[in-house]
Design a protein around this motif. Sequence first.
Motif, PDB file in Angstrom:
ATOM      1  N   ARG A 232       7.388   4.493 -10.585  1.00  0.00           N
ATOM      2  CA  ARG A 232       6.318   3.503 -10.759  1.00  0.00           C
ATOM      3  C   ARG A 232       6.154   3.110 -12.222  1.00  0.00           C
ATOM      4  NH1 ARG A 232       2.907   8.384  -9.654  1.00  0.00           N
ATOM      5  NH2 ARG A 232       2.070   8.811 -11.708  1.00  0.00           N
TER       6      ARG A 232
ATOM      7  N   LEU B 137       0.240  -0.937  -4.496  1.00  0.00           N
ATOM      8  CA  LEU B 137       0.436   0.491  -4.770  1.00  0.00           C
ATOM      9  C   LEU B 137      -0.865   1.079  -5.286  1.00  0.00           C
ATOM     10  CD1 LEU B 137       2.038   3.145  -5.506  1.00  0.00           C
ATOM     11  CD2 LEU B 137       2.650   2.023  -7.649  1.00  0.00           C
TER      12      LEU B 137
ATOM     13  N   GLU C 139       0.348   8.964  -3.570  1.00  0.00           N
ATOM     14  CA  GLU C 139       0.570   7.539  -3.786  1.00  0.00           C
ATOM     15  C   GLU C 139       0.614   6.849  -2.430  1.00  0.00           C
ATOM     16  OE1 GLU C 139       3.625   8.364  -7.511  1.00  0.00           O
ATOM     17  OE2 GLU C 139       4.332   7.251  -5.778  1.00  0.00           O
TER      18      GLU C 139
ATOM     19  N   ARG D  75       1.698   3.229  -0.668  1.00  0.00           N
ATOM     20  CA  ARG D  75       2.335   1.923  -0.808  1.00  0.00           C
ATOM     21  C   ARG D  75       2.150   1.156   0.498  1.00  0.00           C
ATOM     22  NH1 ARG D  75       5.266   5.234  -4.076  1.00  0.00           N
ATOM     23  NH2 ARG D  75       6.086   4.317  -5.992  1.00  0.00           N
TER      24      ARG D  75
ATOM     25  N   SER E 136       8.509  -3.431   0.862  1.00  0.00           N
ATOM     26  CA  SER E 136       9.060  -2.716  -0.282  1.00  0.00           C
ATOM     27  C   SER E 136      10.499  -2.292  -0.046  1.00  0.00           C
ATOM     28  CB  SER E 136       8.199  -1.486  -0.592  1.00  0.00           C
ATOM     29  OG  SER E 136       8.602  -0.904  -1.812  1.00  0.00           O
TER      30      SER E 136
END
Lengths: 266, 393
Positions: A264, B91, B98, B100, B104
Amino acid sequence: MKPNRLTLRSLLLPVLLSLVFSNVQAQTAEEKGLAIAKERKARDRGWGDTQADMSMILRTAHGQETERKMRVKSLEVMEDGDKGLTIFDQPRDVKGTAFLNFSHPLEPDDQWMYLPALKRVKRIASRNKSGPFMGSEFAFEDMSSFEVEKYRYRYLRDETLDGQTMFVVEHVPVDKYSGYSKMVAWVDQAHYRPFKIEYYDRKGDLLKVLTMYDYRQYLDKYWRPQRAEMYNEQTGKSTEMITHNMTFRTGLSDSDFDKNSLKRAR
Amino acid sequence: MKYYVLGLGLLASQAGATMEVTGSAGLEQRYFLQDALYDGQERGQLSMFVAPELYTEFNEGYDSLLFKGYARIDQRDSERSHVDIRELLWLHVGDDWELRTGISKVFWGQTESLHLVDVINQTDAVEAVDLEDKLGQPMVNLSLIRDWGTTSFFVLPYFRERTFAGMDGRLRPALTVDTDNPLYESSDEEKHVDWAVRWQHTLGDWDVGLSYFDGTAREPELVLQDNDGQPVLRPYYGQMQQTGLDVLAVMGSWLLKFEGIHRNTRDGDYMAAVGGFEYTQVGVFDSVYDLGFLMEYQYDERDELAPVPSQNDLMVGTRIAFNDIDGTTVLIGYVQDLDHSDSYTGFVEASSRISDNVKWRLDAWLFSGDTATDPLYGIRRDDFVQLSLEYFF
């Protein structure tokens, strides 16, 4: 009373001096070199973490130059080498490419590269530490954190450089896969900051000279050069590393330096 | 697509964040070295593409929005001219997790010559012969980051069909692939909800990944059918359950790489694997060049019945990094089928920068396969050289 005191001091002073002197005599050049390295490391303990915007200016022997831009995050790790994350912004084709490094004092560093076009994290064989970093005159091993255990030391002499008294200390890498047979560093006696490092190749010839400029103190303790230039004596090429802004203790933690953070990174 | 972009812009402006606009555009010229096998195919093929990227972050960087579009126009092949949303992703980053959500791209795996474990995204096969270009995949992906590794859960609510070259394009089978009429094993067709989970961890010199996927297979079988007297190939997408393992070990200057899968399908189950090494020597011959040697062995239990060329093949290659300011690299590879000496593939990939914003790329591929059942048979006369210029903004 005054004369008496003076007498006392004048009596003691030579004794003290001789004590100090004999102490220095007893310390070998290797011990003194190691002591300087330990002091250098000790004075830089506790900085926590840093973030900085950096530029690398790559110059050819013909004077052509090109600029690389990147952001560098660093995390101090006690009892081990530091962690570093470098995110590239320029040239544009490598924008978003990120390099993660866990330095270790004796073991090879752990390194990963993130390639954004493929969304792929690739492990790097870190024994290849003598390879160039991003086409610059800095090798991967030059970017790794300074750890006392990485070298064997020998104090060579005192020398004045740019009006400051320096220790001149030889560093011999412990790792046989280092690209260098030795390094000679000029470290100032006031603050134990390196101002110049000569790198000798495996054949023992002078390869590169790193010069640090514009040291700035952060948090009233930690010194960082704002500019460092690596000059290759054998090819005439050079790379200038410029720190545009640096902030300390920004709250980074281990989780900012894992493989997820690579993906990221922007 | 326009509305998505507009929406992204609105969200960003509401959050008071700045929008970062980047991307690339390129021009590609292919030249085929031999006359075509099939009518209507030409020797030259010019193509252009653009891949804009918009990015913004808000909530102190804990949330971000990314849009990456893609469009290609091809001089010859209308199937190769296409538009795709590569990414349209929100995100959210938590302390040790995390999330998402959106479209993607995900990559799994370690090897170079074959990507067996990597099954989340569909291959955009008209893009490049190395099959490394992927279509955007709709997903919800939650990753939990723990000391004992990262575990990622995927829910994939929509399936993307593979792209195939059209009748006017080269690098295609003898018959048309009827991409307008795909066949599915699941009655939910492309709306079948797939799911997957992956765990990955680094243990010192070892990087290990374990994955499981349940859903629509990304690679279709091509089924011969009659379409008003014309034979066509219809893509058939079956259901599969795949368990995958990928391992990388660092041993000094050596990287050992392995990927293995076990796949369960309607027609039974099979195993496939690829493994090998990459050895890199830095500063060869007193230069600053890095020289790498790669070797990988590819195995597929289905043997002669495998619809892939990688059933018993050996890849050898060399990677040269010039470590110059222009970032010049060359990769040369050769894949030989060990059962059939006439079946092999060779390739050269070279690239370098012209300026900070412009890069050239040279790709050359040659294919050989004299047996009609060989997947390379249909493209045996499609050896080509491609020169590309890519501009980054």
